[in-house]
Motif scaffolding. Structure first.
Motif, PDB file in Angstrom:
ATOM      1  N   ARG A   1     -74.650 -17.159 -15.673  1.00 16.95           N
ATOM      2  CA  ARG A   1     -74.674 -16.175 -14.593  1.00 16.95           C
ATOM      3  C   ARG A   1     -74.796 -14.745 -15.136  1.00 16.95           C
ATOM      4  NH1 ARG A   1     -76.114 -18.244 -10.226  1.00 16.95           N
ATOM      5  NH2 ARG A   1     -75.077 -16.582  -9.050  1.00 16.95           N
ATOM      6  N   ARG A   2     -75.478 -14.599 -16.266  1.00 18.00           N
ATOM      7  CA  ARG A   2     -75.521 -13.293 -16.926  1.00 18.00           C
ATOM      8  C   ARG A   2     -76.269 -12.256 -16.101  1.00 18.00           C
ATOM      9  NH1 ARG A   2     -78.730 -16.977 -19.418  1.00 18.00           N
ATOM     10  NH2 ARG A   2     -80.936 -16.499 -19.808  1.00 18.00           N
TER      11      ARG A   2
ATOM     12  N   ASP B   1     -82.073  -6.783 -11.418  1.00 16.08           N
ATOM     13  CA  ASP B   1     -81.582  -6.106 -12.624  1.00 16.08           C
ATOM     14  C   ASP B   1     -82.664  -5.243 -13.253  1.00 16.08           C
ATOM     15  OD1 ASP B   1     -79.113  -7.238 -12.365  1.00 16.08           O
ATOM     16  OD2 ASP B   1     -79.501  -8.883 -13.759  1.00 16.08           O
TER      17      ASP B   1
ATOM     18  N   ARG C   1     -70.155 -19.864 -19.242  1.00 17.67           N
ATOM     19  CA  ARG C   1     -70.205 -19.406 -17.857  1.00 17.67           C
ATOM     20  C   ARG C   1     -70.992 -18.105 -17.743  1.00 17.67           C
ATOM     21  NH1 ARG C   1     -64.053 -20.400 -15.467  1.00 17.67           N
ATOM     22  NH2 ARG C   1     -64.049 -22.679 -15.696  1.00 17.67           N
ATOM     23  N   TYR C   2     -70.761 -17.197 -18.695  1.00 19.49           N
ATOM     24  CA  TYR C   2     -71.489 -15.929 -18.649  1.00 19.49           C
ATOM     25  C   TYR C   2     -72.984 -16.145 -18.868  1.00 19.49           C
ATOM     26  CZ  TYR C   2     -73.200 -11.319 -19.883  1.00 19.49           C
ATOM     27  OH  TYR C   2     -73.936 -10.164 -19.936  1.00 19.49           O
TER      28      TYR C   2
ATOM     29  N   SER D   1     -72.491  -5.218 -12.081  1.00 21.89           N
ATOM     30  CA  SER D   1     -72.021  -4.138 -12.954  1.00 21.89           C
ATOM     31  C   SER D   1     -72.851  -2.870 -12.755  1.00 21.89           C
ATOM     32  CB  SER D   1     -72.097  -4.590 -14.415  1.00 21.89           C
ATOM     33  OG  SER D   1     -71.734  -3.540 -15.285  1.00 21.89           O
TER      34      SER D   1
ATOM     35  N   ASN E   1     -72.757  -1.504 -19.296  1.00 22.62           N
ATOM     36  CA  ASN E   1     -74.009  -2.095 -18.837  1.00 22.62           C
ATOM     37  C   ASN E   1     -74.988  -2.309 -19.984  1.00 22.62           C
ATOM     38  OD1 ASN E   1     -73.314  -2.225 -16.088  1.00 22.62           O
ATOM     39  ND2 ASN E   1     -73.798  -0.070 -15.818  1.00 22.62           N
TER      40      ASN E   1
ATOM     41  N   GLU F   1     -80.557 -16.845 -10.240  1.00 22.88           N
ATOM     42  CA  GLU F   1     -80.575 -16.050 -11.460  1.00 22.88           C
ATOM     43  C   GLU F   1     -81.911 -15.337 -11.648  1.00 22.88           C
ATOM     44  OE1 GLU F   1     -78.139 -15.532 -14.601  1.00 22.88           O
ATOM     45  OE2 GLU F   1     -77.564 -15.205 -12.526  1.00 22.88           O
TER      46      GLU F   1
ATOM     47  N   ALA G   1     -73.924  -5.305 -21.773  1.00 22.82           N
ATOM     48  CA  ALA G   1     -74.351  -6.510 -21.053  1.00 22.82           C
ATOM     49  C   ALA G   1     -75.835  -6.773 -21.271  1.00 22.82           C
ATOM     50  CB  ALA G   1     -74.057  -6.344 -19.557  1.00 22.82           C
TER      51      ALA G   1
ATOM     52  N   CYS H   1     -74.015 -11.087 -13.235  1.00 23.99           N
ATOM     53  CA  CYS H   1     -72.963 -10.190 -13.734  1.00 23.99           C
ATOM     54  C   CYS H   1     -73.510  -8.795 -13.990  1.00 23.99           C
ATOM     55  CB  CYS H   1     -72.357 -10.768 -15.012  1.00 23.99           C
ATOM     56  SG  CYS H   1     -71.413 -12.289 -14.785  1.00 23.99           S
TER      57      CYS H   1
END
Length: 232
Positions: free
Chosen positions: A14-15, A128, A10-11, A22, A50, A121, A53, A18
């Motif tokens: 949708r990384r 990001d 799942r991560y 964050s 972060n 994404e 991540a 997320c």
């Protein structure tokens, strides 16, 4: 194991989303903590999460362990600073954090500019990259201030004399510079600080132009292909 594998899948899907939320929470929480008189250590914890991540993104994207090795170096440098109170180790950990951000920027830029459809994404990855660029320059600004005190002026006083955590100020200044707002409450005084500020402002504007043009071209290309398939 099945639960961990499910969470990992799942991560991985949708990384970028997320990481975006964050980073957004970190950027908003930092000035709120400062206004409430709370310790800015919370901001450093959020930044560390972060960076973690960002390391996970490099692992999921390329299966490379470069980011993981850099993260280990950050932990060693931070641990050494906590145990030995040796200031150069703090600047070293911040520098490695900036390198991790740079690696993540390269990974996300490759993903954004690659061929494919415009998905949520891909859009989150574009957002990001913009935020990570601001964090990276904020870390570099902080290193400049710690290595050459007086590189920045805060409300007509040297930043070193403000008795506040310079990292919170330099990240704030970084995003003000990235957005070309120019409030004037923090001013780069030293030559390296000014050079980095100019480079960040130019990079931020060029990034918006290039990425928006690329996403629009990918979206139009996908629409044309879909129309061709429907007519065929």
């Amino acid at each position: 194991m099945s639960i961990i594998r499910s969470l990992t899948n799942r991560y991985s899907r949708r990384r970028f989303a997320c990481l975006f939320f964050s980073l957004l929470i970190t950027m908003v929480a930092a000035p709120v903590f400062a206004a409430k008189g709370l310790s800015t250590r919370f901001m450093e914890v959020f930044l560390a999460l972060n960076i973690l991540a960002a390391v996970l993104i490099t692992l999921f994207s390329f299966g490379t362990y470069v980011g993981l090795g850099l993260l280990a170096l950050v932990l060693v440098a931070r641990g050494g600073h906590a145990l030995l109170d040796y200031e150069p180790l703090l600047a070293t950990s911040q520098g490695i954090g900036a390198v991790i951000c740079l690696v993540s920027v390269c990974v996300m830029l490759r993903f954004i500019l690659s061929e494919g459809s415009v998905t949520s994404e891909r859009i989150f990855a574009a957002l990001d990259l913009y935020l990570i660029l601001g964090v990276m320059c904020g870390l570099l600004f902080c290193i400049l201030e710690e290595e050459w005190p007086g590189s920045f002026s805060f409300q007509s006083l040297p930043l070193a004399e403000s008795r506040q955590n310079p990292l919170a100020h330099t990240i704030y200044f970084s995003f003000v510079t990235l957005g070309t707002l120019g409030y004037g409450d923090i001013i780069p005084v030293g030559g390296p600080a000014r050079a980095l500020a100019v480079a960040e402002a130019i990079s931020g504007q060029m990034y918006l132009v290039v990425v928006v043009a690329r996403l629009v071209s990918l979206y139009k290309g996908g629409s044309c292909r879909n129309e061709g398939n429907e007519q065929g």
